[in-house]
Write a protein that holds these residues in place. Structure first.
Motif: not given
Length: 144
Positions: A8, A10, A91, A93-94, A99, A139, A141
């Motif tokens: 994925m 980032k 970061y 992530v989608h 993730a 992480y 989103d």
């Protein structure tokens, strides 16, 4: 990795900076670095206990983090151990759930107690620094 065997993407979402004085630090980021003030709030969630100022500096988001409790705030512990400065790199992530599966497949642990949704709807979790060469990595989103 996703079903096609591709990791994925980032991208840096923000950098968290541990500070002792939000207002003094805000002034530096605005007056010296040319940042724009976005938001200021206090998070008293257990394990968070921080005052947060959000700024944009040339398109990059920076979060200034000051402890609200010297007894329980992770920011207070960080400053005591390492001093002021870069606390974490986040970061984007989608999809956070995907993730996390990817991290598990790679043997990277997360700090489950840090999983939460912040006041702006950002879902986040911190990776275990023991698996990241000592760097605190978040992480996150932004589900719709």
């Amino acid at each position: 990795m996703n079903r096609k065997g591709i990791r994925m993407d980032k991208m840096i979402d923000h950098i968290g900076i541990a500070v002792r004085d939000i207002e003094g630090s805000k002034a530096f980021y605005i007056n010296v670095l040319g940042g724009t003030f976005i938001d200021h709030y206090i998070s008293e969630a257990p394990g968070v206990e921080s005052e947060v100022a959000v700024l944009h500096v040339n398109g990059l988001q920076t979060e200034l983090l000051a402890p609200t409790s010297n007894a329980t705030s992770p920011i207070a512990r960080f400053i005591k151990q390492k001093g002021k400065g870069v606390h974490h790199i986040a970061y984007r992530v989608h999809n956070l759930d995907e993730a996390l599966k990817e991290l598990e497949e790679q043997g990277i642990r997360v700090l489950d107690h840090t999983r939460r949704i912040n006041k702006h709807g950002r879902r986040l979790i911190y990776l275990n620094p023991a698996d990241t060469e000592g760097t605190i990595i978040e992480y996150c989103d932004y589900p719709e």
